[in-house]
Design a protein around this motif. Structure first.
Motif, short mmCIF file in Angstrom:
data_model
loop_
_atom_site.label_atom_id
_atom_site.label_comp_id
_atom_site.label_asym_id
_atom_site.label_seq_id
_atom_site.Cartn_x
_atom_site.Cartn_y
_atom_site.Cartn_z
N SER A 180 2.02 -4.75 10.70
CA SER A 180 1.34 -3.97 9.66
C SER A 180 1.89 -4.34 8.29
O SER A 180 2.95 -4.96 8.17
N ALA A 181 1.14 -3.95 7.25
CA ALA A 181 1.56 -4.23 5.88
C ALA A 181 0.93 -3.20 4.96
O ALA A 181 -0.09 -2.58 5.29
N MET A 182 1.54 -3.01 3.80
CA MET A 182 0.96 -2.14 2.77
C MET A 182 1.20 -2.79 1.42
O MET A 182 2.17 -3.53 1.21
N ALA A 183 0.29 -2.53 0.48
CA ALA A 183 0.32 -3.18 -0.82
C ALA A 183 0.63 -2.18 -1.92
O ALA A 183 0.37 -0.97 -1.79
N PHE A 184 1.17 -2.70 -3.01
CA PHE A 184 1.54 -1.90 -4.17
C PHE A 184 1.02 -2.59 -5.42
O PHE A 184 0.83 -3.81 -5.45
N THR B 217 7.66 -2.67 -6.19
CA THR B 217 7.71 -2.82 -4.75
C THR B 217 9.15 -2.84 -4.26
O THR B 217 9.49 -2.25 -3.23
N ASN B 218 10.02 -3.51 -5.00
CA ASN B 218 11.44 -3.52 -4.66
C ASN B 218 12.15 -2.26 -5.12
O ASN B 218 12.84 -1.60 -4.34
N SER B 219 12.01 -1.94 -6.39
CA SER B 219 12.80 -0.85 -6.97
C SER B 219 12.46 0.51 -6.40
O SER B 219 13.31 1.41 -6.39
N VAL C 108 12.30 -6.28 7.12
CA VAL C 108 11.45 -5.88 6.00
C VAL C 108 11.06 -7.15 5.24
O VAL C 108 11.90 -7.82 4.65
N MET C 109 9.77 -7.47 5.27
CA MET C 109 9.26 -8.63 4.53
C MET C 109 8.57 -8.15 3.27
O MET C 109 7.60 -7.38 3.33
N MET C 110 9.09 -8.61 2.15
CA MET C 110 8.51 -8.22 0.87
C MET C 110 8.02 -9.46 0.15
O MET C 110 8.58 -10.55 0.28
N GLY C 111 6.95 -9.33 -0.62
CA GLY C 111 6.45 -10.45 -1.41
C GLY C 111 5.56 -9.93 -2.52
O GLY C 111 5.27 -8.74 -2.61
N THR C 112 5.15 -10.83 -3.38
CA THR C 112 4.26 -10.45 -4.48
C THR C 112 2.99 -11.30 -4.45
O THR C 112 2.97 -12.40 -3.90
N PHE C 113 1.95 -10.76 -5.06
CA PHE C 113 0.68 -11.47 -5.19
C PHE C 113 0.54 -12.13 -6.56
O PHE C 113 -0.51 -12.70 -6.87
N SER D 106 7.63 6.51 0.29
CA SER D 106 7.83 5.64 -0.87
C SER D 106 7.19 6.24 -2.10
O SER D 106 6.01 6.61 -2.09
N HIS D 107 7.96 6.34 -3.19
CA HIS D 107 7.41 6.86 -4.44
C HIS D 107 6.29 5.96 -4.97
O HIS D 107 5.33 6.44 -5.57
N SER D 108 6.44 4.68 -4.75
CA SER D 108 5.42 3.75 -5.23
C SER D 108 4.11 3.91 -4.48
O SER D 108 3.05 3.60 -5.02
N ALA D 109 4.16 4.40 -3.26
CA ALA D 109 2.93 4.61 -2.48
C ALA D 109 2.31 5.97 -2.76
O ALA D 109 1.08 6.11 -2.81
N VAL D 110 3.14 6.97 -2.97
CA VAL D 110 2.64 8.34 -3.10
C VAL D 110 2.10 8.61 -4.50
O VAL D 110 1.05 9.24 -4.67
N TYR D 111 2.82 8.12 -5.53
CA TYR D 111 2.48 8.52 -6.90
C TYR D 111 1.75 7.46 -7.70
O TYR D 111 1.19 7.76 -8.76
#
Length: 579
Positions: A255-259, A265-267, A396-401, A426-431
Motif C-alpha cells: 500500500s501507499a499514500m500521497a502527500f 512527508t518526512n517532517s 518505510v519507503m518514502m519518496g517525492t514526485f 499523521s498530521h500531514s494526512a489529517v490536516y
C-alpha cells in the motif's frame, strides 16, 4: 568503506556475511589509499601535466577496483553489481588557501561593520534600523554577520527567476542590483536557451508538451485546480485513489499514500512513527526534512558517519547493550534513517549492508528516495531496484514526485498496516489539503510511462538515457582532471571548487556562456568543500553535455589575475565603499 565525504576513491564491491549462526555483516577492506595531490590547477601551464597524471592514476585505481570486485564479488557478497564511489580528500594546500580566503573575508567583514557603525560606508542597507534596535535579534551574531558580509556578495547566484519550462534549456529573467545584492531590479530582458543543469528534472517529465501535459490539462478542465478540503473530509478524489494504488504497484509493496509536499512527508510522518523511548539512527548528511522530523518526534537521535557501516553497527550494538539513558530499559523502537541518493554528495546509500544490519539487530529502516526514485535502477524503481533487493526489506519507503515525475508532493509506502496507521495519525494526512488534480494526473501519466503501461517504451528509454548521460558526463569531467564526488551512477554530479571566490565566479561565468548551474558553499557544505553541482537529465542531448564539459575548463582555468579580482570584488573583500 567510505568514512566521510573526505575519503578517496572508495570502491565497495563486496560485503560477506558470517555463517548462519553469526549473521553480522562484516566488510571486506575495500578502500583505496587517499591521495593528497588531486588539485585541479588554476594555471594553464600546469593543466596538461595534471590531466596526464590523473589519467594514469585513475587507470591504476580502476585496475585495483576490478581486482577487488572480482576477488570478493562472488563469495557470498551482498552486492550484485560493482559499487564505485569517489570522495577525494581536500589537498592540504587548497585547504590552507580556502581557510585563508574565509579569514580574509571575515576580517574585511568586521572592517565593513566598523565603517557602517561610523556611517563612513555609503551603502546603509545592511545596517540595522534605529527603530529595531530594542527588539530581540532574529539571528545569532555570526549568522547575521555571515549573511551580511559574505553571503550577500554572491547572492546573485541563487533564486534566479525563470520564465519557461525547466527542461534541457530554459529562459531566465535578467536582473541587476545597485546595493550589493540586497535588492534586485528586473531589466526587462530575457536570457533565452540557457542550458539547465540545476533542475532535478531527471527523466525530463517537467515539460509543457506531450502526454503528461495533455492529460493534466484535461483533468484541470474536469476537476479544476484546487480541492478545497482534506482527504478525510470531501477532498478524496478517485484520481487520488488511483494514484496511490499505482504507486504501490510501481514500488512492489502492499500500500501507499500521497502527500502534497515532499518536505512535510518526512517532517510530519517521522513524528507519527517514533516518540519518547525510541531511538533514531540518522546519517550525518541526511536532508533537513529528515532532521526536522526526527527532532519533532521527541526520540533520542544519534548520528553515524556518512555511509559508514562500521559507525552504524557500533551505534546499534551500543543501543542494544546499554538501552535507554538512565533507566537502561530496552528501546521501544530503533529506526535507521537514510537517503537513496544524497543530493549534495552524489553518493548512493549502501542499502544491502544497511538491510543486513537492520535484520540482524531487529531495527526498522526508513528510506528516503526523493532523488533516487525514477533516477536509479534498470526499471527506474529507485535504489532498491538498483541493488536488486526485495522492497519488503524496507519498512518505510518514502519518496517525492517533484523530481523524476515532474510534479509535486511525496509518498509513504510499505505494509498495509503501516499506511492505515498513518492515515489516522499523521498530521500531514489529517490536516493538509488534498493534492491538486492536475498534479495527481501528472504523476499518474508519468509513472505509467515509466512502467510501460502507456503502450510505449518512452519511459524505459528515458531511464536508460539518464544512466548513459550520467556515466558519460562524469567520465568527461574526470578525464579533464576535475575532482568529482559521488557514485558513478548518480545523476547528481558535484564538482569541487573549494575556494570561496570561485563559488560566485563560477556561477556567473557559466551563466555568461548560457549555462545555468548550482553552486554551493558553507554552511550547506563543509567550509573547505565548496562545489558546483550538476544535475543530469534524460532530456540532455550528448551535444549539450559536450558543450558544458568543454566550457567548464575555460571557466575554472582562468588567469590568476581574474581569480584575484573575484576574490576581492565578487566575494566582498574590498567593498568599494564609496561607489
Amino acid at each position: 568503506m567510505t568514512e566521510s565525504p573526505g575519503t578517496t576513491s572508495t570502491t565497495s564491491s563486496t560485503s560477506t556475511t558470517k555463517p548462519a549462526n553469526g549473521g553480522v555483516c562484516q566488510r571486506v577492506k575495500n578502500g583505496l589509499k587517499a591521495d593528497r595531490n588531486g588539485l585541479v590547477k588554476s594555471l594553464h601551464r600546469c593543466h596538461e601535466q595534471l590531466v596526464k597524471h590523473r589519467r594514469h592514476r585513475e587507470e591504476e585505481e580502476e585496475e585495483e577496483e576490478e581486482e577487488e570486485i572480482q576477488g570478493g564479488q562472488h563469495h557470498g557478497g551482498l552486492y550484485k553489481r560493482p559499487f564505485v564511489e569517489s570522495f577525494e580528500e581536500t589537498p592540504m594546500l587548497v585547504a590552507v588557501l580556502t581557510y585563508m580566503g574565509y579569514g580574509i573575508l571575515t576580517i574585511f567583514g568586521y572592517l565593513r561593520d566598523f565603517l557602517r557603525q561610523w556611517k563612513i560606508e555609503r551603502c546603509h542597507i545592511a545596517r540595522e534600523k534605529e527603530e529595531q534596535r530594542d527588539f530581540v535579534p532574529l539571528y545569532q551574531d555570526f549568522e547575521n554577520f555571515y549573511t551580511r558580509n559574505l553571503y550577500m556578495r554572491i547572492r546573485d547566484n541563487w533564486n534566479r527567476p525563470i520564465c519557461s519550462v525547466p527542461g534541457a534549456k530554459m529562459d531566465l529573467m535578467e536582473r541587476a542590483s545597485h546595493d550589493y545584492n540586497w535588492t534586485f531590479e528586473y531589466t526587462g530582458r530575457v536570457v533565452h536557451d540557457v542550458i539547465n543543469l540545476g533542475s532535478y528534472n531527471y527523466l525530463g517529465f517537467a515539460e509543457n508538451t506531450g502526454p503528461c501535459a495533455e492529460s493534466a490539462a484535461e483533468v484541470t478542465v474536469k476537476y479544476g485546480v484546487g480541492v478545497a478540503s482534506s482527504r478525510q473530509e470531501i477532498g478524496n478524489l478517485d484520481r487520488h485513489e488511483e494514484m496511490e494504488k499505482l504507486v504501490a504497484k510501481f514500488l512492489g509493496v502492499e500500500s501507499a499514500m500521497a502527500f502534497g509536499m515532499g518536505f512535510a512527508t518526512n517532517s510530519m510522518n517521522i513524528p507519527a512513527l517514533t516518540g519518547k523511548g525510541c531511538l533514531i539512527l540518522s546519517d550525518e548528511l541526511n536532508h533537513a526534512s529528515l532532521v526536522l522530523g526526527a527532532r519533532l518526534s521527541g526520540s533520542i537521535i544519534r548520528v553515524f558517519k556518512h555511509n559508514n557501516m562500521q559507525s552504524l553497527e557500533k551505534l546499534l550494538r551500543e543501543a542494544i547493550v546499554h538501552g535507554q539513558p538512565r533507566t537502561h530499559r530496552p528501546w521501544k523502537k530503533i529506526l535507521i534513517v537514510v537517503e537513496g541518493i544524497y543530493s549534495m554528495e552524489g553518493s548512493i546509500v549502501r542499502l544491502p549492508e544497511v538491510i543486513a544490519l537492520k535484520k540482524h539487530y531487529r531495527a526498522y529502516l526508513y528510506l528516503d528516495e526523493a532523488h533516487s526514485i525514477g533516477a536509479l535502477g534498470p526499471r527506474g524503481r529507485g535504489v532498491v531496484d538498483y541493488f536488486g533487493l526485495d522492497p519488503c526489506d524496507v519498512d518505510v519507503m518514502m519518496g517525492t514526485f517533484t523530481k523524476s515525475f515532474g510534479a509535486a508532493g511525496g509518498y509513504i509506502a510499505g505494509k498495509r498496516e503501516l499506511i492505515e496507521y498513518l492515515r489516522s495519525h499523521s498530521h500531514s494526512a489529517v490536516y493538509a489539503t488534498s493534492m491538486s488534480p492536475p498534479v495527481v494526473e501528472q504523476i499518474i501519466t508519468s509513472m505509467k510511462c515509466i512502467m510501460g503501461e502507456d503502450g510505449t517504451t518512452i519511459g524505459c528509454e528515458r531511464v536508460r538515457r539518464l544512466a548513459e548521460n550520467t556515466v558519460y558526463f562524469r567520465k568527461r569531467l574526470r578525464e579533464m582532471g576535475f575532482i568529482i564526488y559521488g557514485n558513478k551512477d548518480s545523476p547528481v554530479v558535484p564538482m569541487m571548487l573549494y575556494m570561496p571566490a570561485k563559488i560566485g565566479a563560477f556561477g556567473r561565468e557559466m551563466l555568461k556562456r548560457n549555462i545555468g548551474v548550482v553552486v554551493v558553499g558553507f554552511p550547506a557544505t563543509p567550509i573547505i568543500e565548496s562545489r558546483a553541482r550538476f544535475c543530469i537529465s534524460a532530456s540532455h542531448s550528448r551535444e549539450l553535455l559536450d558543450k558544458v564539459a568543454n566550457t567548464v575548463p575555460s571557466v575554472t582555468l582562468l588567469k590568476p589575475s581574474f581569480l584575484y579580482y573575484t576574490t576581492f570584488t565578487t566575494s566582498g573583500c574590498f567593498a568599494r565603499l564609496n561607489s
